[in-house]
Design a protein around this motif. Structure first.
Motif, PDB file in Angstrom:
ATOM      1  N   GLY A  32      -1.177 -15.771  29.411  1.00  0.00           N
ATOM      2  CA  GLY A  32      -0.401 -15.049  28.404  1.00  0.00           C
ATOM      3  C   GLY A  32      -1.321 -14.542  27.300  1.00  0.00           C
ATOM      4  N   SER A  33      -1.003 -13.356  26.769  1.00  0.00           N
ATOM      5  CA  SER A  33      -1.924 -12.716  25.818  1.00  0.00           C
ATOM      6  C   SER A  33      -1.223 -12.312  24.530  1.00  0.00           C
ATOM      7  N   GLY A  34      -0.168 -13.025  24.139  1.00  0.00           N
ATOM      8  CA  GLY A  34       0.584 -12.671  22.940  1.00  0.00           C
ATOM      9  C   GLY A  34       0.022 -13.311  21.684  1.00  0.00           C
ATOM     10  N   GLY A  36       0.024 -16.228  20.577  1.00  0.00           N
ATOM     11  CA  GLY A  36      -0.720 -17.467  20.787  1.00  0.00           C
ATOM     12  C   GLY A  36      -1.957 -17.253  21.643  1.00  0.00           C
ATOM     13  N   GLY A  37      -1.804 -16.520  22.765  1.00  0.00           N
ATOM     14  CA  GLY A  37      -2.892 -16.384  23.732  1.00  0.00           C
ATOM     15  C   GLY A  37      -4.059 -15.548  23.229  1.00  0.00           C
ATOM     16  N   ALA A  38      -3.785 -14.463  22.506  1.00  0.00           N
ATOM     17  CA  ALA A  38      -4.871 -13.550  22.108  1.00  0.00           C
ATOM     18  C   ALA A  38      -5.850 -14.217  21.130  1.00  0.00           C
ATOM     19  N   GLU A  55      -2.383 -12.076  32.243  1.00  0.00           N
ATOM     20  CA  GLU A  55      -1.160 -11.611  31.574  1.00  0.00           C
ATOM     21  C   GLU A  55      -0.248 -10.955  32.607  1.00  0.00           C
ATOM     22  N   GLU A  56       1.007 -11.370  32.570  1.00  0.00           N
ATOM     23  CA  GLU A  56       1.974 -10.887  33.567  1.00  0.00           C
ATOM     24  C   GLU A  56       2.295  -9.400  33.407  1.00  0.00           C
ATOM     25  N   GLY A  57       2.364  -8.920  32.171  1.00  0.00           N
ATOM     26  CA  GLY A  57       2.790  -7.536  31.935  1.00  0.00           C
ATOM     27  C   GLY A  57       1.630  -6.551  31.948  1.00  0.00           C
ATOM     28  N   PRO A  58       1.947  -5.255  31.759  1.00  0.00           N
ATOM     29  CA  PRO A  58       0.910  -4.218  31.773  1.00  0.00           C
ATOM     30  C   PRO A  58       0.228  -4.055  30.423  1.00  0.00           C
ATOM     31  N   GLU A  95      12.051 -10.612  24.844  1.00  0.00           N
ATOM     32  CA  GLU A  95      10.652 -11.048  24.824  1.00  0.00           C
ATOM     33  C   GLU A  95       9.768  -9.884  25.234  1.00  0.00           C
ATOM     34  N   GLY A  96       8.593  -9.785  24.609  1.00  0.00           N
ATOM     35  CA  GLY A  96       7.601  -8.835  25.093  1.00  0.00           C
ATOM     36  C   GLY A  96       7.029  -9.337  26.406  1.00  0.00           C
ATOM     37  N   ARG A  97       6.757  -8.403  27.310  1.00  0.00           N
ATOM     38  CA  ARG A  97       6.092  -8.757  28.577  1.00  0.00           C
ATOM     39  C   ARG A  97       5.054  -7.668  28.839  1.00  0.00           C
ATOM     40  N   GLY A 101       1.949  -9.310  24.337  1.00  0.00           N
ATOM     41  CA  GLY A 101       3.239  -9.997  24.271  1.00  0.00           C
ATOM     42  C   GLY A 101       4.152  -9.437  23.194  1.00  0.00           C
ATOM     43  N   GLY A 102       4.836 -10.330  22.495  1.00  0.00           N
ATOM     44  CA  GLY A 102       5.805  -9.924  21.474  1.00  0.00           C
ATOM     45  C   GLY A 102       5.192  -9.097  20.348  1.00  0.00           C
ATOM     46  N   THR A 103       3.896  -9.233  20.126  1.00  0.00           N
ATOM     47  CA  THR A 103       3.293  -8.541  18.976  1.00  0.00           C
ATOM     48  C   THR A 103       3.261  -7.035  19.168  1.00  0.00           C
ATOM     49  N   ARG A 216       0.801 -12.481  37.465  1.00  0.00           N
ATOM     50  CA  ARG A 216       1.584 -13.622  36.978  1.00  0.00           C
ATOM     51  C   ARG A 216       1.007 -14.930  37.514  1.00  0.00           C
ATOM     52  N   VAL A 217       0.972 -15.925  36.659  1.00  0.00           N
ATOM     53  CA  VAL A 217       0.616 -17.273  37.130  1.00  0.00           C
ATOM     54  C   VAL A 217       1.913 -17.945  37.576  1.00  0.00           C
ATOM     55  N   ASP A 218       1.941 -18.326  38.850  1.00  0.00           N
ATOM     56  CA  ASP A 218       3.176 -18.916  39.392  1.00  0.00           C
ATOM     57  C   ASP A 218       3.245 -20.411  39.152  1.00  0.00           C
ATOM     58  N   ALA A 251       2.359 -18.668  27.411  1.00  0.00           N
ATOM     59  CA  ALA A 251       3.289 -17.730  28.042  1.00  0.00           C
ATOM     60  C   ALA A 251       4.571 -17.563  27.243  1.00  0.00           C
ATOM     61  N   GLY A 252       4.605 -18.093  26.005  1.00  0.00           N
ATOM     62  CA  GLY A 252       5.785 -17.967  25.158  1.00  0.00           C
ATOM     63  C   GLY A 252       6.760 -19.126  25.363  1.00  0.00           C
ATOM     64  N   ALA A 253       7.740 -19.224  24.466  1.00  0.00           N
ATOM     65  CA  ALA A 253       8.588 -20.427  24.415  1.00  0.00           C
ATOM     66  C   ALA A 253       9.551 -20.566  25.588  1.00  0.00           C
ATOM     67  N   THR A 429      18.870 -13.050  19.470  1.00  0.00           N
ATOM     68  CA  THR A 429      17.713 -13.575  18.750  1.00  0.00           C
ATOM     69  C   THR A 429      16.434 -12.976  19.312  1.00  0.00           C
ATOM     70  N   VAL A 430      15.408 -12.880  18.466  1.00  0.00           N
ATOM     71  CA  VAL A 430      14.065 -12.508  18.943  1.00  0.00           C
ATOM     72  C   VAL A 430      13.060 -13.596  18.566  1.00  0.00           C
ATOM     73  N   HIS A 431      13.535 -14.691  17.982  1.00  0.00           N
ATOM     74  CA  HIS A 431      12.651 -15.783  17.555  1.00  0.00           C
ATOM     75  C   HIS A 431      12.930 -17.009  18.422  1.00  0.00           C
ATOM     76  N   ASN A 474      10.311 -15.332   9.771  1.00  0.00           N
ATOM     77  CA  ASN A 474       9.709 -14.677  10.930  1.00  0.00           C
ATOM     78  C   ASN A 474       8.524 -15.527  11.417  1.00  0.00           C
ATOM     79  N   PRO A 475       8.465 -15.844  12.712  1.00  0.00           N
ATOM     80  CA  PRO A 475       7.572 -16.929  13.146  1.00  0.00           C
ATOM     81  C   PRO A 475       6.124 -16.569  13.488  1.00  0.00           C
ATOM     82  N   GLN A 476       5.790 -15.283  13.621  1.00  0.00           N
ATOM     83  CA  GLN A 476       4.466 -14.974  14.204  1.00  0.00           C
ATOM     84  C   GLN A 476       3.312 -15.541  13.381  1.00  0.00           C
TER      85      GLN A 476
HETATM   86  C1  LIG Z   1      11.813  -7.414  19.405  1.00  0.00           C
HETATM   87  C2  LIG Z   1      11.070  -8.509  18.685  1.00  0.00           C
HETATM   88  C3  LIG Z   1      10.907  -8.427  17.301  1.00  0.00           C
HETATM   89  C4  LIG Z   1      10.226  -9.435  16.615  1.00  0.00           C
HETATM   90  N1  LIG Z   1       9.957  -9.272  15.273  1.00  0.00           N
HETATM   91  C5  LIG Z   1       9.139 -10.176  14.659  1.00  0.00           C
HETATM   92  C6  LIG Z   1       8.698  -9.960  13.329  1.00  0.00           C
HETATM   93  O1  LIG Z   1       8.978  -8.915  12.710  1.00  0.00           O
HETATM   94  N2  LIG Z   1       7.938 -10.930  12.732  1.00  0.00           N
HETATM   95  C7  LIG Z   1       7.589 -12.092  13.388  1.00  0.00           C
HETATM   96  O2  LIG Z   1       6.925 -12.937  12.777  1.00  0.00           O
HETATM   97  N3  LIG Z   1       7.978 -12.300  14.662  1.00  0.00           N
HETATM   98  C8  LIG Z   1       8.711 -11.366  15.314  1.00  0.00           C
HETATM   99  N4  LIG Z   1       9.059 -11.561  16.628  1.00  0.00           N
HETATM  100  C9  LIG Z   1       8.653 -12.830  17.273  1.00  0.00           C
HETATM  101  C10 LIG Z   1       7.177 -12.841  17.681  1.00  0.00           C
HETATM  102  O3  LIG Z   1       6.844 -11.660  18.377  1.00  0.00           O
HETATM  103  C11 LIG Z   1       6.944 -14.084  18.538  1.00  0.00           C
HETATM  104  O4  LIG Z   1       7.233 -15.229  17.750  1.00  0.00           O
HETATM  105  C12 LIG Z   1       5.526 -14.206  19.070  1.00  0.00           C
HETATM  106  O5  LIG Z   1       5.126 -13.054  19.760  1.00  0.00           O
HETATM  107  C13 LIG Z   1       5.450 -15.426  19.999  1.00  0.00           C
HETATM  108  O6  LIG Z   1       4.128 -15.555  20.478  1.00  0.00           O
HETATM  109  P1  LIG Z   1       3.853 -16.293  21.868  1.00  0.00           P
HETATM  110  O7  LIG Z   1       2.392 -16.217  22.109  1.00  0.00           O
HETATM  111  O8  LIG Z   1       4.533 -17.592  21.862  1.00  0.00           O
HETATM  112  O9  LIG Z   1       4.615 -15.419  22.982  1.00  0.00           O
HETATM  113  P2  LIG Z   1       4.474 -13.893  23.353  1.00  0.00           P
HETATM  114  O10 LIG Z   1       3.899 -13.106  22.222  1.00  0.00           O
HETATM  115  O11 LIG Z   1       5.812 -13.500  23.884  1.00  0.00           O
HETATM  116  O12 LIG Z   1       3.397 -13.863  24.534  1.00  0.00           O
HETATM  117  C14 LIG Z   1       3.619 -14.495  25.774  1.00  0.00           C
HETATM  118  C15 LIG Z   1       2.952 -13.648  26.859  1.00  0.00           C
HETATM  119  O13 LIG Z   1       2.861 -14.419  28.055  1.00  0.00           O
HETATM  120  C16 LIG Z   1       3.095 -13.594  29.161  1.00  0.00           C
HETATM  121  N5  LIG Z   1       3.530 -14.448  30.283  1.00  0.00           N
HETATM  122  C17 LIG Z   1       4.700 -15.124  30.390  1.00  0.00           C
HETATM  123  N6  LIG Z   1       4.730 -15.817  31.543  1.00  0.00           N
HETATM  124  C18 LIG Z   1       3.561 -15.580  32.174  1.00  0.00           C
HETATM  125  C19 LIG Z   1       3.007 -16.019  33.430  1.00  0.00           C
HETATM  126  N7  LIG Z   1       3.680 -16.873  34.235  1.00  0.00           N
HETATM  127  N8  LIG Z   1       1.786 -15.556  33.801  1.00  0.00           N
HETATM  128  C20 LIG Z   1       1.082 -14.702  32.985  1.00  0.00           C
HETATM  129  N9  LIG Z   1       1.578 -14.264  31.788  1.00  0.00           N
HETATM  130  C21 LIG Z   1       2.792 -14.709  31.391  1.00  0.00           C
HETATM  131  C22 LIG Z   1       4.160 -12.640  28.676  1.00  0.00           C
HETATM  132  O14 LIG Z   1       4.202 -11.446  29.456  1.00  0.00           O
HETATM  133  C23 LIG Z   1       3.745 -12.391  27.220  1.00  0.00           C
HETATM  134  O15 LIG Z   1       2.917 -11.250  27.108  1.00  0.00           O
HETATM  135  C24 LIG Z   1       9.737 -10.577  17.326  1.00  0.00           C
HETATM  136  C25 LIG Z   1       9.915 -10.657  18.715  1.00  0.00           C
HETATM  137  C26 LIG Z   1      10.559  -9.632  19.404  1.00  0.00           C
HETATM  138  C27 LIG Z   1      10.726  -9.734  20.894  1.00  0.00           C
END
Ligand SMILES: Cc1cc2nc3c(=O)[nH]c(=O)nc-3n(C[C@H](O)[C@H](O)[C@H](O)COP(=O)(O)OP(=O)(O)OC[C@H]3O[C@@H](n4cnc5c(N)ncnc54)[C@H](O)[C@@H]3O)c2cc1C
Length: 496
Positions: A32-34, A36-38, A55-58, A95-97, A101-103, A216-218, A251-253, A429-431, A474-476
């Motif tokens: 995952g590259s969101g 947390g991952g980046a 990273e699973e997504g493009p 969720e971003g994919r 990721g979500g960022t 994707r990591v299975d 990979a997110g919550a 929710t997005v959080h 906001n949790p990021q």
């Molecule tokens: C629409 C939206 C608006 C938001 N607005 C805000 C905001 O304004 N401020 C704020 O603080 N937060 C906001 N958030 C929340 C914030 O984006 C998240 O809290 C943050 O991105 C979480 O980080 P993360 O690393 O846990 O997960 P993510 O950023 O979601 O990253 C997880 C990554 O793992 C990848 N992944 C998942 N499973 C696999 C697998 N099996 N193999 C390989 N890759 C995988 C996913 O594709 C994804 O890219 C928002 C979220 C969304 C969706």
């Protein structure tokens, strides 16, 4: 970069490459590259470790899709944005994919966690080495890296309406800074989001990390608490394996706990999903307020942390969506979409949810249960947000729940309150967080104080799953500061 890295990099970025049955090695696999991952990948690669990010997504460059558009949902959201936590009512989540990721898709609104929140986490989950000062200096670091700042010029009309409504009521409100860079003399509509594909992922790559997308990591293969191999599938459905010294799941919550469960780790993993449930309304003004590709930057904090009000994306499709709950009454308004903006009331929730990987299914089952108090706060929140809109001069307010009335003045507020039911509302929710909470108290924490899963020797989590509960803001910022902290600690341990 070795052969492995080169092949994998091509595999991820060039459609159609086939590397059937291939097998590779690396020091550290980051999944995952969101948010947390980046940063995790950047810190590790800069320390000299051989890092592979899968990273699973493009990878989608900013500018390729219009922010908050249906096209963006299609390309950068999981399941096109249609994901749901089942319950009464069910809660839609997104969720971003994609790389970043979500960022890449989020609103970029930045809030540090409060000192009270950090204190609650430290005591409640017995998190070691979690001093507030040190945590806040990590937030400083994130703010510099992402250019966190307020809007240099004018705000959007929808943001200005929220501000003026709160001011008219004498309610506490402020502008939230965002991770944006603006051109000289730019205004709110000209910012460029400083997401992970603009910041930490290029840093990781410059330091030698390989970033593979569309893969994707299975599952992980784990023997007596020691993980050594990951099984992968690329976008064409072709399998491969990666052997590693350590694995850090980001990979997110929802998908971190699901992956761990598919790999045979259970215990407390996935049992305490925490979210900020949100209800919405659309408000119509006498003049154009709609800026489809941006969101308001003001929030109303008079009732925080229990309740926060803010503005949502409001392109025409989302305005229509906000009106669908009471479509027979509200459909005529849709043609006036340039005068309409969508706003939300978010609550801190006492309820909790679960993430459960099910054999044979690609996606996990997600459930969430609101408490009686949560339902009441959602209703109160929608009523108070409606007051803000009326005070801001809204001609009509359209709350998003079945059989909602159109609110034109304060005398309609009683009808709104009488008709509201959380079961009839479009709650979303997005959080999403807290599915692998960290801490040394093994009766409540699934990972240790720095993200290593209890009972394993080399399986770490470093994303929103680690936050012990929802931060009330906001949790990021919290996710990234925790990720930097744990990544540095990981490097120290590996070096020792
Ligand atoms: C629409 C939206 C608006 C938001 N607005 C805000 C905001 O304004 N401020 C704020 O603080 N937060 C906001 N958030 C929340 C914030 O984006 C998240 O809290 C943050 O991105 C979480 O980080 P993360 O690393 O846990 O997960 P993510 O950023 O979601 O990253 C997880 C990554 O793992 C990848 N992944 C998942 N499973 C696999 C697998 N099996 N193999 C390989 N890759 C995988 C996913 O594709 C994804 O890219 C928002 C979220 C969304 C969706």
């Amino acid at each position: 970069m070795g052969d492995l890295a080169r092949h994998l990099a091509q595999w991820g970025t060039r459609n159609g490459d086939r590397l059937m049955g291939t097998h590779y090695d690396c020091d550290v696999l980051v999944i995952g590259s969101g948010a947390g991952g980046a940063p995790t990948a950047a810190v590790l690669a800069e320390s000299g470790l051989d890092v592979l990010v899968v990273e699973e997504g493009p990878w989608v460059e900013q500018g390729e899709v219009v922010p908050f558009s249906l096209d963006q949902m299609d390309r950068q959201y999981r399941s096109g944005g249609l994901t749901v936590a089942l319950g009464r009512p069910s809660i839609a989540y997104t969720e971003g994919r994609c790389a970043g990721g979500g960022t890449e898709v989020n609103s970029g609104l930045y809030r540090r966690p409060s000192e009270q929140t950090l204190d609650r986490w430290r005591r409640g989950w017995r998190i070691a080495d979690f001093e507030t000062d040190r945590f806040m200096s990590l937030c400083d670091e994130v703010e510099t890296a992402l250019s966190v700042q307020t809007v240099p010029g004018r705000h959007t009309p929808a943001s200005e309406r929220l501000r003026s409504g709160a001011a008219a009521l004498g309610w506490q409100h402020d502008e939230i800074p965002r991770w944006m860079s603006y051109p000289d003399d730019g205004d709110a509509t000209e910012g460029q989001r400083q997401s992970m594909t603009r910041t930490y992922l290029p840093r990781a790559r410059r330091a030698g990390a390989t970033i593979v997308t569309d893969t994707r990591v299975d599952r992980l293969i784990i023997d007596r608490g020691h993980a050594f191999r990951a099984e992968l599938t690329d976008a064409n459905g072709e399998p491969a394996t990666v052997d590693f010294g350590h694995v850090i799941v980001c990979a997110g919550a929802i998908h971190s706990p699901a992956l761990l469960q598919r790999s045979g780790l259970r215990g407390l993993i996935g049992r305490r999903l925490a979210v900020h449930p949100t209800v919405k309304l659309a408000a119509r003004f006498d003049e154009a307020v709609n800026v489809g590709d941006d969101v308001p930057v003001h929030q109303v904090k008079e009732f925080a942390p229990e309740l926060s009000f803010g503005g949502s994306a409001s392109h025409p499709g989302l305005v229509a969506l906000a009106l669908t709950d009471a479509w027979p009454t509200m459909r005529d308004a849709v043609t006036a979409w340039p005068e309409i903006a969508v706003y939300y009331a978010a609550i801190t929730s006492e309820g909790r949810g679960r993430v459960q990987a099910l054999p044979g299914f690609r996606d996990p089952l997600v459930t969430y249960r609101l408490t009686r108090r949560d339902r009441a706060v959602l209703g109160r929140g929608l009523a108070r947000l409606t007051q803000v809109m009326l005070a801001a001069g809204a001609r009509e307010v359209y709350p998003s729940f079945r059989h909602a009335p159109i609110v034109r003045d304060r005398s309609d507020l009683a009808t709104l309150a009488n008709r509201f039911s959380a079961d009839a509302a479009s709650v979303m929710t997005v959080h999403l967080c807290s599915t692998v909470p960290m801490g040394d108290d093994t009766s409540v924490a699934a990972a240790d104080s720095h993200g290593k899963i209890h009972g394993t020797s080399n399986v770490y989590v470093n994303d929103a799953s680690l936050l012990p509960d929802a931060p009330g803001v906001n949790p990021q910022a919290s996710v990234m500061a925790v990720a930097l902290r744990n990544a540095r600690r990981f490097v120290e341990e590996v070096d020792a």
